[in-house]
Design a protein around this motif. Structure first.
Motif, PDB file in Angstrom:
ATOM      1  N   THR A  66       0.820  -1.220   0.000  1.00 13.17           N
ATOM      2  CA  THR A  66       0.000   0.000   0.000  1.00 13.17           C
ATOM      3  C   THR A  66       0.850   1.263   0.000  1.00 13.17           C
ATOM      4  O   THR A  66       0.306   2.366   0.013  1.00 13.17           O
ATOM      5  CB  THR A  66      -0.922   0.019   1.241  1.00 13.17           C
ATOM      6  OG1 THR A  66      -0.095  -0.002   2.427  1.00 13.17           O
ATOM      7  CG2 THR A  66      -1.849  -1.180   1.249  1.00 13.17           C
ATOM      8  N   GLY A  67       2.180   1.089   0.004  1.00 13.49           N
ATOM      9  CA  GLY A  67       3.068   2.246   0.073  1.00 13.49           C
ATOM     10  C   GLY A  67       2.850   3.283  -1.010  1.00 13.49           C
ATOM     11  O   GLY A  67       2.707   4.478  -0.702  1.00 13.49           O
ATOM     12  N   PRO A  68       2.801   2.901  -2.290  1.00 15.17           N
ATOM     13  CA  PRO A  68       2.656   3.903  -3.354  1.00 15.17           C
ATOM     14  C   PRO A  68       1.396   4.747  -3.240  1.00 15.17           C
ATOM     15  O   PRO A  68       1.448   5.968  -3.359  1.00 15.17           O
ATOM     16  CB  PRO A  68       2.644   3.038  -4.633  1.00 15.17           C
ATOM     17  CG  PRO A  68       3.413   1.822  -4.264  1.00 15.17           C
ATOM     18  CD  PRO A  68       3.059   1.556  -2.822  1.00 15.17           C
ATOM     19  N   ARG A  70      -0.490   5.266  -0.571  1.00 15.64           N
ATOM     20  CA  ARG A  70      -0.448   6.080   0.640  1.00 15.64           C
ATOM     21  C   ARG A  70       0.474   7.286   0.440  1.00 15.64           C
ATOM     22  O   ARG A  70       0.187   8.388   0.909  1.00 15.64           O
ATOM     23  CB  ARG A  70       0.018   5.240   1.826  1.00 15.64           C
ATOM     24  CG  ARG A  70      -0.988   4.189   2.271  1.00 15.64           C
ATOM     25  CD  ARG A  70      -0.458   3.370   3.428  1.00 15.64           C
ATOM     26  NE  ARG A  70      -0.292   4.193   4.620  1.00 15.64           N
ATOM     27  CZ  ARG A  70      -1.274   4.462   5.483  1.00 15.64           C
ATOM     28  NH1 ARG A  70      -2.481   3.955   5.290  1.00 15.64           N
ATOM     29  NH2 ARG A  70      -1.051   5.194   6.537  1.00 15.64           N
ATOM     30  N   LYS A  71       1.569   7.070  -0.282  1.00 19.46           N
ATOM     31  CA  LYS A  71       2.480   8.168  -0.583  1.00 19.46           C
ATOM     32  C   LYS A  71       1.793   9.222  -1.447  1.00 19.46           C
ATOM     33  O   LYS A  71       1.950  10.432  -1.216  1.00 19.46           O
ATOM     34  CB  LYS A  71       3.717   7.624  -1.303  1.00 19.46           C
ATOM     35  CG  LYS A  71       4.764   8.688  -1.616  1.00 19.46           C
ATOM     36  CD  LYS A  71       5.980   8.067  -2.288  1.00 19.46           C
ATOM     37  CE  LYS A  71       7.019   9.141  -2.612  1.00 19.46           C
ATOM     38  NZ  LYS A  71       8.216   8.533  -3.280  1.00 19.46           N
ATOM     39  N   ASP A  72       1.026   8.771  -2.446  1.00 19.16           N
ATOM     40  CA  ASP A  72       0.306   9.701  -3.312  1.00 19.16           C
ATOM     41  C   ASP A  72      -0.722  10.518  -2.529  1.00 19.16           C
ATOM     42  O   ASP A  72      -0.882  11.719  -2.751  1.00 19.16           O
ATOM     43  CB  ASP A  72      -0.401   8.943  -4.437  1.00 19.16           C
ATOM     44  CG  ASP A  72       0.579   8.426  -5.480  1.00 19.16           C
ATOM     45  OD1 ASP A  72       1.726   8.895  -5.485  1.00 19.16           O
ATOM     46  OD2 ASP A  72       0.188   7.546  -6.280  1.00 19.16           O
ATOM     47  N   LYS A  74      -0.681  11.211   0.722  1.00 13.89           N
ATOM     48  CA  LYS A  74       0.019  12.157   1.594  1.00 13.89           C
ATOM     49  C   LYS A  74       0.530  13.365   0.817  1.00 13.89           C
ATOM     50  O   LYS A  74       0.471  14.502   1.303  1.00 13.89           O
ATOM     51  CB  LYS A  74       1.180  11.453   2.295  1.00 13.89           C
ATOM     52  CG  LYS A  74       0.750  10.476   3.364  1.00 13.89           C
ATOM     53  CD  LYS A  74       1.951   9.819   4.034  1.00 13.89           C
ATOM     54  CE  LYS A  74       1.510   8.863   5.136  1.00 13.89           C
ATOM     55  NZ  LYS A  74       2.677   8.199   5.794  1.00 13.89           N
ATOM     56  N   GLN A  75       1.017  13.112  -0.406  1.00 12.08           N
ATOM     57  CA  GLN A  75       1.493  14.221  -1.236  1.00 12.08           C
ATOM     58  C   GLN A  75       0.341  15.135  -1.626  1.00 12.08           C
ATOM     59  O   GLN A  75       0.479  16.371  -1.657  1.00 12.08           O
ATOM     60  CB  GLN A  75       2.189  13.681  -2.487  1.00 12.08           C
ATOM     61  CG  GLN A  75       2.838  14.761  -3.357  1.00 12.08           C
ATOM     62  CD  GLN A  75       3.908  15.536  -2.617  1.00 12.08           C
ATOM     63  OE1 GLN A  75       4.805  14.945  -2.011  1.00 12.08           O
ATOM     64  NE2 GLN A  75       3.829  16.861  -2.637  1.00 12.08           N
ATOM     65  N   LYS A  78      -0.549  17.306   1.303  1.00 12.09           N
ATOM     66  CA  LYS A  78       0.443  18.377   1.430  1.00 12.09           C
ATOM     67  C   LYS A  78       0.217  19.465   0.383  1.00 12.09           C
ATOM     68  O   LYS A  78       0.272  20.666   0.693  1.00 12.09           O
ATOM     69  CB  LYS A  78       1.853  17.790   1.279  1.00 12.09           C
ATOM     70  CG  LYS A  78       2.963  18.819   1.421  1.00 12.09           C
ATOM     71  CD  LYS A  78       4.330  18.163   1.266  1.00 12.09           C
ATOM     72  CE  LYS A  78       5.440  19.206   1.379  1.00 12.09           C
ATOM     73  NZ  LYS A  78       6.787  18.551   1.220  1.00 12.09           N
TER      74      LYS A  78
END
Length: 260
Positions: A66-68, A70-72, A74-75, A78
């Motif tokens: 799920t990292g990718p 979740r990173k998207d 969060k970005q 921001k």
């Protein structure tokens, strides 16, 4: 790892074909896993459909990568907050720029070429219009903060809520198709299937029973899911309300989240 589902791009037909291919491959892996076919046959004899149960076993496997996404998310959170801050600064700057008469070009025309005016210009209407525009910009900033807040709440429950709902769908299907939960039979099937697909899990009759009692929506009080805050998130009108010039539209904007 199982494919969590189709993620459509501009080439959606090709993406869906890829997903179907991956899903079929996962089905073949699961049915060949030790003891799976034999245990499933027990549920089939009690009324379950083999193909549907296999498909649910694959879909319900927790997807760990799920990292990718979740990173998207969060970005995006921001970016929304940064943009909201820029808009707020722009609104403040707009008002401060025209706070004095020297901010208007006509003032300089009056000072440089006084013969073109019979009297000093009046900026009452102009300042009122600028103030209204500044207020609109600040409302847009609040909407962007509201979007960010919603994403924060969604990210908090992802992917746990998906995993709970999908596991619940397997348990519920067994109950609906056979008339009983059959956790003693289902536990080793789930363990073998999900282990085969890469999830390091060990289900037991007791853990499935506790999960069912604690998590299945039709067996718990509704307020438990309301408290999660995800299933009740309504994003409709968050930004589209900005373009509603009616009084009701303005009220909707003013009630948007102002924090976070």
């Amino acid at each position: 790892m199982p494919n969590p589902g189709p993620c459509f791009s501009d080439d959606s037909d090709e993406d869906f074909t890829d997903w179907q291919r991956n899903h079929k491959a996962d089905l073949n892996r699961v049915i060949k896993a030790p003891n799976v076919e034999g245990e499933i046959s027990k549920l089939v004899r009690k009324g379950a459909d083999k193909d549907k149960l296999l498909s649910l076993l694959v879909i319900s496997c927790p997807y760990r990568d799920t990292g990718p996404i979740r990173k998207d998310v969060k970005q995006r959170i921001k970016n929304l907050r940064t943009l909201a801050k820029k808009l707020e600064n722009a609104a403040d700057k707009l008002e401060s720029t025209f706070a004095s008469d020297s901010g208007f070009a006509e003032t300089w025309q009056y000072l440089l070429f006084p013969l073109t005016f019979q009297h000093a210009p009046d900026y009452t209407k102009a300042r009122s219009a600028i103030r209204q525009q500044s207020d609109s910009i600040r409302r847009l900033a609040r909407m962007l903060k509201g979007e960010a807040t919603i994403l924060v709440r969604l990210a908090k429950h992802y992917p746990k809520l998906n995993e709970k709902l999908l596991l619940g769908s397997v348990i519920r299907y067994v109950r609906e198709s056979t008339g009983h939960f059959h956790e003693r039979i289902l536990a080793p099937i789930l363990t073998a299937a999900h282990n085969e697909l890469g999830a390091d899990l060990d289900y037991s009759e007791e853990t499935l029973k506790k999960f069912r009692q604690r998590e299945l929506p039709d067996l718990i009080r509704k307020r438990r899911f309301l408290a999660a805050g995800v299933l009740t998130v309504d994003t409709s009108g968050m930004l589209t309300g900005l373009f509603d010039t009616s009084p009701s539209g303005q009220n909707k904007l003013d009630k948007s989240p102002s924090k976070n």
